[in-house]
Design a protein around this motif. Structure first.
Motif, PDB file in Angstrom:
ATOM      1  N   LYS A  54       0.846  -1.195   0.000  1.00  0.00           N
ATOM      2  CA  LYS A  54       0.000   0.000   0.000  1.00  0.00           C
ATOM      3  C   LYS A  54       0.883   1.246   0.000  1.00  0.00           C
ATOM      4  CE  LYS A  54      -3.560  -2.132   2.950  1.00  0.00           C
ATOM      5  NZ  LYS A  54      -4.079  -2.904   1.881  1.00  0.00           N
ATOM      6  N   MET A  55       0.300   2.319  -0.465  1.00  0.00           N
ATOM      7  CA  MET A  55       0.966   3.611  -0.407  1.00  0.00           C
ATOM      8  C   MET A  55      -0.078   4.655  -0.033  1.00  0.00           C
ATOM      9  SD  MET A  55       3.246   5.634  -3.201  1.00  0.00           S
ATOM     10  CE  MET A  55       1.836   5.789  -4.258  1.00  0.00           C
ATOM     11  N   ALA A  56       0.321   5.598   0.794  1.00  0.00           N
ATOM     12  CA  ALA A  56      -0.561   6.690   1.199  1.00  0.00           C
ATOM     13  C   ALA A  56      -0.065   7.978   0.562  1.00  0.00           C
ATOM     14  CB  ALA A  56      -0.560   6.832   2.717  1.00  0.00           C
ATOM     15  N   SER A  57      -0.992   8.762   0.013  1.00  0.00           N
ATOM     16  CA  SER A  57      -0.623  10.062  -0.535  1.00  0.00           C
ATOM     17  C   SER A  57      -1.557  11.119   0.044  1.00  0.00           C
ATOM     18  CB  SER A  57      -0.672  10.059  -2.063  1.00  0.00           C
ATOM     19  OG  SER A  57      -1.947   9.703  -2.538  1.00  0.00           O
ATOM     20  N   GLY A  58      -0.957  12.154   0.613  1.00  0.00           N
ATOM     21  CA  GLY A  58      -1.725  13.214   1.258  1.00  0.00           C
ATOM     22  C   GLY A  58      -1.857  14.425   0.364  1.00  0.00           C
ATOM     23  N   THR A  59      -3.010  15.061   0.434  1.00  0.00           N
ATOM     24  CA  THR A  59      -3.303  16.189  -0.442  1.00  0.00           C
ATOM     25  C   THR A  59      -3.640  17.438   0.370  1.00  0.00           C
ATOM     26  OG1 THR A  59      -5.674  15.785  -0.497  1.00  0.00           O
ATOM     27  CG2 THR A  59      -4.344  14.599  -2.103  1.00  0.00           C
ATOM     28  N   VAL A  60      -3.803  18.517  -0.342  1.00  0.00           N
ATOM     29  CA  VAL A  60      -4.333  19.733   0.263  1.00  0.00           C
ATOM     30  C   VAL A  60      -5.844  19.673   0.097  1.00  0.00           C
ATOM     31  CG1 VAL A  60      -4.440  22.246   0.163  1.00  0.00           C
ATOM     32  CG2 VAL A  60      -2.252  21.072  -0.216  1.00  0.00           C
ATOM     33  N   GLY A  61      -6.558  19.513   1.199  1.00  0.00           N
ATOM     34  CA  GLY A  61      -8.016  19.543   1.185  1.00  0.00           C
ATOM     35  C   GLY A  61      -8.739  18.241   0.990  1.00  0.00           C
ATOM     36  N   ARG A  62      -8.221  17.330   0.195  1.00  0.00           N
ATOM     37  CA  ARG A  62      -8.960  16.096  -0.096  1.00  0.00           C
ATOM     38  C   ARG A  62      -8.734  15.016   0.949  1.00  0.00           C
ATOM     39  NH1 ARG A  62      -8.576  11.723  -4.820  1.00  0.00           N
ATOM     40  NH2 ARG A  62     -10.389  10.551  -4.186  1.00  0.00           N
ATOM     41  N   GLY A  63      -7.667  15.063   1.682  1.00  0.00           N
ATOM     42  CA  GLY A  63      -7.345  14.036   2.659  1.00  0.00           C
ATOM     43  C   GLY A  63      -6.214  13.161   2.178  1.00  0.00           C
ATOM     44  N   VAL A  64      -6.248  11.887   2.582  1.00  0.00           N
ATOM     45  CA  VAL A  64      -5.183  10.941   2.249  1.00  0.00           C
ATOM     46  C   VAL A  64      -5.782   9.795   1.445  1.00  0.00           C
ATOM     47  CG1 VAL A  64      -3.476   9.337   3.182  1.00  0.00           C
ATOM     48  CG2 VAL A  64      -3.832  11.549   4.285  1.00  0.00           C
ATOM     49  N   VAL A  65      -5.186   9.524   0.295  1.00  0.00           N
ATOM     50  CA  VAL A  65      -5.626   8.420  -0.562  1.00  0.00           C
ATOM     51  C   VAL A  65      -4.715   7.226  -0.303  1.00  0.00           C
ATOM     52  CG1 VAL A  65      -5.968   7.631  -2.938  1.00  0.00           C
ATOM     53  CG2 VAL A  65      -6.482  10.006  -2.314  1.00  0.00           C
ATOM     54  N   ILE A  66      -5.329   6.048  -0.100  1.00  0.00           N
ATOM     55  CA  ILE A  66      -4.587   4.805   0.087  1.00  0.00           C
ATOM     56  C   ILE A  66      -4.662   4.030  -1.223  1.00  0.00           C
ATOM     57  CG2 ILE A  66      -4.335   2.706   1.467  1.00  0.00           C
ATOM     58  CD1 ILE A  66      -4.058   5.425   3.015  1.00  0.00           C
ATOM     59  N   TRP A  67      -3.493   3.688  -1.740  1.00  0.00           N
ATOM     60  CA  TRP A  67      -3.375   2.979  -3.018  1.00  0.00           C
ATOM     61  C   TRP A  67      -2.953   1.538  -2.767  1.00  0.00           C
ATOM     62  CZ3 TRP A  67      -4.648   5.870  -7.217  1.00  0.00           C
ATOM     63  CH2 TRP A  67      -4.594   7.259  -7.075  1.00  0.00           C
ATOM     64  N   GLU A  68      -3.505   0.610  -3.529  1.00  0.00           N
ATOM     65  CA  GLU A  68      -3.038  -0.771  -3.566  1.00  0.00           C
ATOM     66  C   GLU A  68      -1.939  -0.789  -4.614  1.00  0.00           C
ATOM     67  OE1 GLU A  68      -2.191  -4.276  -5.130  1.00  0.00           O
ATOM     68  OE2 GLU A  68      -3.709  -3.227  -6.294  1.00  0.00           O
ATOM     69  N   SER A  69      -0.736  -1.177  -4.211  1.00  0.00           N
ATOM     70  CA  SER A  69       0.419  -0.955  -5.089  1.00  0.00           C
ATOM     71  C   SER A  69       0.593  -1.964  -6.218  1.00  0.00           C
ATOM     72  CB  SER A  69       1.714  -0.888  -4.265  1.00  0.00           C
ATOM     73  OG  SER A  69       1.977  -2.128  -3.658  1.00  0.00           O
ATOM     74  N   GLY A  70      -0.225  -2.983  -6.321  1.00  0.00           N
ATOM     75  CA  GLY A  70      -0.125  -3.903  -7.451  1.00  0.00           C
ATOM     76  C   GLY A  70      -0.753  -3.316  -8.703  1.00  0.00           C
ATOM     77  N   ALA A  71      -2.045  -3.059  -8.639  1.00  0.00           N
ATOM     78  CA  ALA A  71      -2.776  -2.493  -9.778  1.00  0.00           C
ATOM     79  C   ALA A  71      -2.890  -0.979  -9.689  1.00  0.00           C
ATOM     80  CB  ALA A  71      -4.178  -3.106  -9.848  1.00  0.00           C
ATOM     81  N   TRP A  72      -2.459  -0.414  -8.574  1.00  0.00           N
ATOM     82  CA  TRP A  72      -2.549   1.029  -8.293  1.00  0.00           C
ATOM     83  C   TRP A  72      -3.990   1.508  -8.278  1.00  0.00           C
ATOM     84  CZ3 TRP A  72       1.175   2.762  -5.674  1.00  0.00           C
ATOM     85  CH2 TRP A  72       2.451   2.254  -5.858  1.00  0.00           C
ATOM     86  N   ASP A  73      -4.852   0.677  -7.707  1.00  0.00           N
ATOM     87  CA  ASP A  73      -6.239   1.073  -7.508  1.00  0.00           C
ATOM     88  C   ASP A  73      -6.345   1.903  -6.236  1.00  0.00           C
ATOM     89  OD1 ASP A  73      -7.241  -0.289  -9.734  1.00  0.00           O
ATOM     90  OD2 ASP A  73      -7.396  -2.166  -8.601  1.00  0.00           O
ATOM     91  N   GLU A  74      -7.267   2.845  -6.245  1.00  0.00           N
ATOM     92  CA  GLU A  74      -7.544   3.640  -5.051  1.00  0.00           C
ATOM     93  C   GLU A  74      -8.345   2.754  -4.099  1.00  0.00           C
ATOM     94  OE1 GLU A  74      -9.738   7.835  -4.016  1.00  0.00           O
ATOM     95  OE2 GLU A  74      -8.896   7.576  -6.014  1.00  0.00           O
ATOM     96  N   GLU A  75      -7.740   2.383  -2.979  1.00  0.00           N
ATOM     97  CA  GLU A  75      -8.353   1.435  -2.047  1.00  0.00           C
ATOM     98  C   GLU A  75      -9.237   2.122  -1.007  1.00  0.00           C
ATOM     99  OE1 GLU A  75      -6.292  -1.021   1.378  1.00  0.00           O
ATOM    100  OE2 GLU A  75      -5.898  -1.929  -0.579  1.00  0.00           O
ATOM    101  N   HIS A  76      -8.816   3.280  -0.550  1.00  0.00           N
ATOM    102  CA  HIS A  76      -9.550   3.967   0.516  1.00  0.00           C
ATOM    103  C   HIS A  76      -9.142   5.439   0.520  1.00  0.00           C
ATOM    104  CE1 HIS A  76     -11.745   4.165   4.306  1.00  0.00           C
ATOM    105  NE2 HIS A  76     -10.787   4.943   4.768  1.00  0.00           N
ATOM    106  N   THR A  77     -10.030   6.290   1.001  1.00  0.00           N
ATOM    107  CA  THR A  77      -9.690   7.693   1.206  1.00  0.00           C
ATOM    108  C   THR A  77     -10.001   8.069   2.642  1.00  0.00           C
ATOM    109  OG1 THR A  77     -10.141   8.259  -1.091  1.00  0.00           O
ATOM    110  CG2 THR A  77     -10.098  10.072   0.474  1.00  0.00           C
ATOM    111  N   VAL A  78      -8.991   8.551   3.342  1.00  0.00           N
ATOM    112  CA  VAL A  78      -9.180   9.095   4.684  1.00  0.00           C
ATOM    113  C   VAL A  78      -9.640  10.533   4.477  1.00  0.00           C
ATOM    114  CG1 VAL A  78      -8.064   9.705   6.858  1.00  0.00           C
ATOM    115  CG2 VAL A  78      -7.370   7.619   5.631  1.00  0.00           C
ATOM    116  N   PRO A  79     -10.824  10.896   4.969  1.00  0.00           N
ATOM    117  CA  PRO A  79     -11.368  12.221   4.673  1.00  0.00           C
ATOM    118  C   PRO A  79     -10.471  13.356   5.167  1.00  0.00           C
ATOM    119  CG  PRO A  79     -12.839  10.968   6.128  1.00  0.00           C
ATOM    120  CD  PRO A  79     -11.663  10.115   5.844  1.00  0.00           C
ATOM    121  N   GLY A  80     -10.492  14.439   4.409  1.00  0.00           N
ATOM    122  CA  GLY A  80      -9.674  15.593   4.757  1.00  0.00           C
ATOM    123  C   GLY A  80     -10.496  16.787   5.191  1.00  0.00           C
TER     124      GLY A  80
END
Length: 121
Positions: A54-80
């Motif tokens: 998994k990889m987590a990417s944090g944004t300005v305003g949107r929160g944190v997106v959790i990626w599944e690193s095999g297919a790079w699908d967006e697995e979850h979003t932690v609200p921002g």
């Protein structure tokens, strides 16, 4: 580049920046392996989980997106929170994710996406 993190085995490097994308680089030849462009906001942090799945990417305003690193699908979003930069860091076990914004830090249980603890600034 606002943030960077090595993937498992150090062959891949993820970078984040104001271009609203996370870029996964093949470090040996500096070629782009993948460009993830679904944030809609500047990306200010990126952190690979210790297991590399998994990889987590944090944004300005949107929160944190959790990626599944095999297919790079967006697995979850932690609200921002609007207008705040969100940074994330994995625990060494990969079972917890700490997310901070301008108003404090929240620790999440990754299996259930429930809040373990919160500290307000």
């Amino acid at each position: 580049v606002a943030s960077l993190s090595f993937g498992p085995g150090a062959g891949q490097l993820a970078t984040a920046g104001a271009d609203h994308a996370v870029v996964i680089w093949d470090v040996a030849g500096w070629t782009v392996g993948r460009k993830l462009e679904v944030h809609g906001a500047a990306v200010v942090s990126v952190d690979w989980s210790p297991t590399g799945d998994k990889m987590a990417s944090g944004t300005v305003g949107r929160g944190v997106v959790i990626w599944e690193s095999g297919a790079w699908d967006e697995e979850h979003t932690v609200p921002g929170r609007p207008g705040l930069a969100h940074h994330a860091a994995w625990s060494t076990s990969g079972l917890r994710l700490a997310v901070c914004a301008g108003d404090g830090v929240t620790v999440w249980d990754v299996a259930s996406w429930t809040i373990i603890s919160r500290r307000a600034d």
